[in-house]
Design a protein around this motif. Sequence first.
Motif, PDB file in Angstrom:
ATOM      1  N   PHE A  55       0.843  -1.268   0.297  1.00 60.20           N
ATOM      2  CA  PHE A  55      -0.128  -0.424   0.006  1.00 60.20           C
ATOM      3  C   PHE A  55       1.144   0.699  -0.526  1.00 60.20           C
ATOM      4  O   PHE A  55       1.842   1.320   0.591  1.00 60.20           O
ATOM      5  CB  PHE A  55      -1.365  -0.242   1.304  1.00 60.20           C
ATOM      6  CG  PHE A  55      -1.915  -1.445   1.210  1.00 60.20           C
ATOM      7  CD1 PHE A  55      -2.560  -0.997   0.551  1.00 60.20           C
ATOM      8  CD2 PHE A  55      -1.644  -1.892   2.554  1.00 60.20           C
ATOM      9  CE1 PHE A  55      -3.863  -2.160   0.629  1.00 60.20           C
ATOM     10  CE2 PHE A  55      -2.378  -3.046   2.932  1.00 60.20           C
ATOM     11  CZ  PHE A  55      -3.800  -3.775   1.822  1.00 60.20           C
ATOM     12  N   GLU A  64      -0.937  12.010  -0.078  1.00 62.70           N
ATOM     13  CA  GLU A  64      -1.110  13.636  -0.057  1.00 62.70           C
ATOM     14  C   GLU A  64      -1.800  13.759  -1.504  1.00 62.70           C
ATOM     15  O   GLU A  64      -1.495  13.999  -1.687  1.00 62.70           O
ATOM     16  CB  GLU A  64      -0.577  14.041   1.097  1.00 62.70           C
ATOM     17  CG  GLU A  64      -1.457  14.921   0.739  1.00 62.70           C
ATOM     18  CD  GLU A  64      -0.327  16.275   2.197  1.00 62.70           C
ATOM     19  OE1 GLU A  64       0.109  16.534   2.411  1.00 62.70           O
ATOM     20  OE2 GLU A  64      -1.433  17.419   2.119  1.00 62.70           O
ATOM     21  N   GLN A 103      -2.680  16.986  -2.964  1.00 58.57           N
ATOM     22  CA  GLN A 103      -2.290  17.883  -2.783  1.00 58.57           C
ATOM     23  C   GLN A 103      -3.702  19.715  -3.229  1.00 58.57           C
ATOM     24  O   GLN A 103      -3.614  20.468  -2.400  1.00 58.57           O
ATOM     25  CB  GLN A 103      -1.321  18.607  -3.549  1.00 58.57           C
ATOM     26  CG  GLN A 103       0.582  18.022  -2.916  1.00 58.57           C
ATOM     27  CD  GLN A 103       1.059  17.628  -4.005  1.00 58.57           C
ATOM     28  OE1 GLN A 103       1.150  17.996  -4.991  1.00 58.57           O
ATOM     29  NE2 GLN A 103       2.152  16.899  -4.244  1.00 58.57           N
ATOM     30  N   THR A 141       3.215  18.113  -9.603  1.00 63.22           N
ATOM     31  CA  THR A 141       3.162  16.674  -9.392  1.00 63.22           C
ATOM     32  C   THR A 141       1.675  17.555  -8.723  1.00 63.22           C
ATOM     33  O   THR A 141       1.476  18.350  -8.538  1.00 63.22           O
ATOM     34  CB  THR A 141       3.802  16.303  -8.214  1.00 63.22           C
ATOM     35  OG1 THR A 141       3.567  16.439  -6.841  1.00 63.22           O
ATOM     36  CG2 THR A 141       5.133  15.652  -7.985  1.00 63.22           C
ATOM     37  N   ARG A 142       0.643  16.039  -8.647  1.00 65.66           N
ATOM     38  CA  ARG A 142      -0.182  16.446  -7.642  1.00 65.66           C
ATOM     39  C   ARG A 142      -0.625  15.627  -6.825  1.00 65.66           C
ATOM     40  O   ARG A 142      -1.921  15.521  -5.568  1.00 65.66           O
ATOM     41  CB  ARG A 142      -1.655  16.280  -9.369  1.00 65.66           C
ATOM     42  CG  ARG A 142      -1.618  17.948  -9.706  1.00 65.66           C
ATOM     43  CD  ARG A 142      -2.463  17.312 -10.358  1.00 65.66           C
ATOM     44  NE  ARG A 142      -2.594  19.009 -11.797  1.00 65.66           N
ATOM     45  CZ  ARG A 142      -3.416  19.106 -12.927  1.00 65.66           C
ATOM     46  NH1 ARG A 142      -3.509  18.243 -13.070  1.00 65.66           N
ATOM     47  NH2 ARG A 142      -3.379  20.204 -13.537  1.00 65.66           N
ATOM     48  N   ILE A 143      -0.376  14.853  -6.536  1.00 70.79           N
ATOM     49  CA  ILE A 143      -0.365  13.718  -5.170  1.00 70.79           C
ATOM     50  C   ILE A 143       1.428  13.651  -4.733  1.00 70.79           C
ATOM     51  O   ILE A 143       2.377  13.686  -5.379  1.00 70.79           O
ATOM     52  CB  ILE A 143      -1.105  12.381  -5.491  1.00 70.79           C
ATOM     53  CG1 ILE A 143      -0.501  11.026  -6.359  1.00 70.79           C
ATOM     54  CG2 ILE A 143      -2.169  12.332  -6.241  1.00 70.79           C
ATOM     55  CD1 ILE A 143      -0.814  10.133  -6.320  1.00 70.79           C
ATOM     56  N   SER A 144       1.616  13.409  -3.182  1.00 70.33           N
ATOM     57  CA  SER A 144       2.673  12.808  -3.057  1.00 70.33           C
ATOM     58  C   SER A 144       2.620  11.323  -2.092  1.00 70.33           C
ATOM     59  O   SER A 144       2.002  12.034  -0.902  1.00 70.33           O
ATOM     60  CB  SER A 144       3.277  14.303  -1.726  1.00 70.33           C
ATOM     61  OG  SER A 144       2.482  14.530  -1.661  1.00 70.33           O
ATOM     62  N   LEU A 145       4.207  11.105  -1.998  1.00 69.39           N
ATOM     63  CA  LEU A 145       3.444  10.245  -0.753  1.00 69.39           C
ATOM     64  C   LEU A 145       3.960  10.362   0.338  1.00 69.39           C
ATOM     65  O   LEU A 145       5.319  10.999   0.927  1.00 69.39           O
ATOM     66  CB  LEU A 145       5.696   8.978  -1.334  1.00 69.39           C
ATOM     67  CG  LEU A 145       5.329   7.996  -0.680  1.00 69.39           C
ATOM     68  CD1 LEU A 145       4.058   6.433  -1.342  1.00 69.39           C
ATOM     69  CD2 LEU A 145       6.411   7.793  -0.350  1.00 69.39           C
ATOM     70  N   LYS A 146       3.921   9.946   1.122  1.00 65.97           N
ATOM     71  CA  LYS A 146       3.308   9.574   3.035  1.00 65.97           C
ATOM     72  C   LYS A 146       4.680   8.455   3.402  1.00 65.97           C
ATOM     73  O   LYS A 146       5.554   8.939   3.764  1.00 65.97           O
ATOM     74  CB  LYS A 146       2.393   9.768   3.399  1.00 65.97           C
ATOM     75  CG  LYS A 146       1.810  11.098   3.437  1.00 65.97           C
ATOM     76  CD  LYS A 146       2.466  12.352   4.442  1.00 65.97           C
ATOM     77  CE  LYS A 146       1.346  13.671   3.654  1.00 65.97           C
ATOM     78  NZ  LYS A 146       2.543  14.786   4.456  1.00 65.97           N
ATOM     79  N   LYS A 147       3.869   7.574   3.194  1.00 61.58           N
ATOM     80  CA  LYS A 147       4.563   6.342   3.773  1.00 61.58           C
ATOM     81  C   LYS A 147       4.319   5.293   2.863  1.00 61.58           C
ATOM     82  O   LYS A 147       2.286   4.652   2.275  1.00 61.58           O
ATOM     83  CB  LYS A 147       5.115   5.674   4.846  1.00 61.58           C
ATOM     84  CG  LYS A 147       3.505   5.802   5.863  1.00 61.58           C
ATOM     85  CD  LYS A 147       4.043   5.376   6.865  1.00 61.58           C
ATOM     86  CE  LYS A 147       2.668   4.646   8.191  1.00 61.58           C
ATOM     87  NZ  LYS A 147       2.354   3.632   7.467  1.00 61.58           N
ATOM     88  N   PHE A 148       4.889   4.241   2.516  1.00 62.71           N
ATOM     89  CA  PHE A 148       4.342   2.628   1.996  1.00 62.71           C
ATOM     90  C   PHE A 148       4.196   1.961   3.219  1.00 62.71           C
ATOM     91  O   PHE A 148       4.962   2.568   4.534  1.00 62.71           O
ATOM     92  CB  PHE A 148       5.695   2.262   1.234  1.00 62.71           C
ATOM     93  CG  PHE A 148       6.083   3.008   0.549  1.00 62.71           C
ATOM     94  CD1 PHE A 148       5.020   2.834  -1.247  1.00 62.71           C
ATOM     95  CD2 PHE A 148       6.965   3.207  -0.063  1.00 62.71           C
ATOM     96  CE1 PHE A 148       5.289   3.372  -2.380  1.00 62.71           C
ATOM     97  CE2 PHE A 148       7.449   4.427  -1.581  1.00 62.71           C
ATOM     98  CZ  PHE A 148       6.145   4.788  -2.279  1.00 62.71           C
TER      99      PHE A 148
END
Lengths: 319, 245
Positions: free
Chosen positions: A138, A142, A144, B207-214
Amino acid sequence: MSVLVFVELAAGEVKGSSLEAISYGHALGLGEVTALVLGITDERKMTGLGKYGAQKVLYSDDPKLEKGIIQAYASVVAQVFDKVNASVLVFAKSSLGDPVAANVSVKLGASLASNVVELPETRNGFVVKRSIYTGKAFAEVEMQEDKKIIGIKKNAISLKEDGADASVEKVEIDLSDEDFQVQITSEEKASGEILLPEADVVVSGGRGMKGPENWHLIEDLAKSLGAATGCSKPVSDMDWRPHHEHVGQTGLKVAPSLYIAIGISGAIQHLAGVNSSKVIVVINKDAEAPFFKAADYGIVGDAFEVVPKLTEAIKALTN
Amino acid sequence: MKILVCITNVPDTTSRIAFINNDTEFDKSGIQYVIGPYDDFALARAVELKEELGGTVTALNVGEAYGDPVIRKALAIGADDAIRINSFPKDSFFVAKQIAEVVKKGGYDLVLMGRESSDFNGGQVHGMVGEMVGLPVVSPVMKLDIENGKAKIAREIDGGKEFLEVNLPFIAGCQEPIAEWKIPNMRGIMSARTKPLQVLEPVGDETRISLKKFSLPPEKGEVKMIDEDNVEELVQLLKNEAKVI
Ligand SMILES: Cc1cc2nc3c(=O)[nH]c(=O)nc-3n(C[C@H](O)[C@H](O)[C@H](O)COP(=O)(O)OP(=O)(O)OC[C@H]3O[C@@H](n4cnc5c(N)ncnc54)[C@H](O)[C@@H]3O)c2cc1C
Ligand SMILES: Nc1ncnc2c1ncn2[C@@H]1O[C@H](COP(=O)(O)O)[C@@H](O)[C@H]1O
């Protein structure tokens, strides 16, 4: 703020995955939920969407929209998004929903996340959890932009069924010739079948079934459970079954509550299509078949003996 | 015919997936990279169409240098040249922007992609590129023939297929059985070494989404085995324990 939900029809019925999308849209708690229905269905089915959490249904029965053309649908969805002053668009992941939503995201300048498995976390930004690596991991991402598009995976939410009737209204939209560069000439479709991507129970057969003439065993079991039928890749490669039943890495990814695999060895490429199932049952004559390692319940035995007995036992239960 | 094929560089399906750096980065150690399985179908059909109708096939990847062996494999399979946009593929929007730039400049008659990538599983990039460059998109395509500048397509729909026609140029997301995967032969592998691979820098970094964590799914519990003469027990377990029937 409000939420728009893109609803898909199959033979005039609202797809189960779209009902989940409506429930998800409602559970977001971000204002009025409008369901957009493109194509032809009856009014009663549209007011009934209120039960799942839609306050309002907007529809277009323009015959040009009866079939899902990506450009045309995207153009309509983007127009309606602005019309209802939405901030979030929800859709169910599907072969039509994905490219439509992708196109709309560029039109609207929105963040897009598909394959989402849960409600967002909004305490600190707007974070959704997506399934990636074909069910093996998974990613929490976020979103944005102010405008957001969320594509949900099957079972991302449990259906809510207690709302009041929705108001139903026809929506005026502008369609241009540009939107219809793709022309649909014909269609070949099995009728009355339970759709595999939508099914809550799937019964799948592999090469262990020996040949297409034995598929009545799979079909009888599926019927007793109200299930859809699936198959492994060699089975569709040999034309024992149609391609749209092929499950796995290169085929369909399914996420039913119950997946029953019969005479399938459980190669990793097959598992990639079924690893999001809630419960997996494996029937195989070889106790060493790798599928047992991915299963919740297993029976070592000859499918030709076990499956008819299982079908009878299920029928006995439901009678 | 000028054909562009967009390929991803992804871990082989048999790879064990793991993350490092507080679960913010994919662990590349020990990973065998391959052409995305759906992209491989797109590439195979592109090479067939070139053989049938003449023209060229360009392979395009948005990714870092560790993807070069996979790009060389596309050249060995039959692409004539390749472009790599030298950047980590941050999100679908970023990737689509890069591809759109190449499509706008290249004057391609046909752009083939996979139905979806096997790492990101978005099924998004073709739809985004289509809107960015103003070309129609068709996906998932299971059959594609071209006659007199017009494509005849079979597209998979729930429970069947639908037949479509569209004029070139357009964008397709491909899947089986559009073509058989091609395995590079010795001559292909030799010639791939000298075929041009152009490395370009990305345009912008939006970009339009950014990773927080896997994260990884929970481990599966032990399988419960049931005797073949006792299928009633399985039915009871499915009803009362698993509660799925
Ligand atoms: C890149 C790639 C992608 C692939 N993508 C997919 C995919 O998307 N989907 C997919 O399914 N495969 C895919 N494959 C193929 C996959 O690796 C396996 O070859 C395939 O899944 C095997 O199918 P099967 O289990 O039906 O056949 P087999 O491997 O031949 O297994 C048959 C099983 O039936 C059992 N059996 C035989 N007789 C009986 C009986 N009388 N009763 C009970 N059991 C019996 C045997 O013990 C055996 O376990 C892919 C392969 C590659 C390389
Ligand atoms: N980094 C990339 N480089 C080149 N093509 C890509 C890249 N990412 C995605 N694509 C193409 O877009 C298709 C859909 O990807 P996705 O939207 O990630 O599921 C893939 O099958 C590829 O053909």
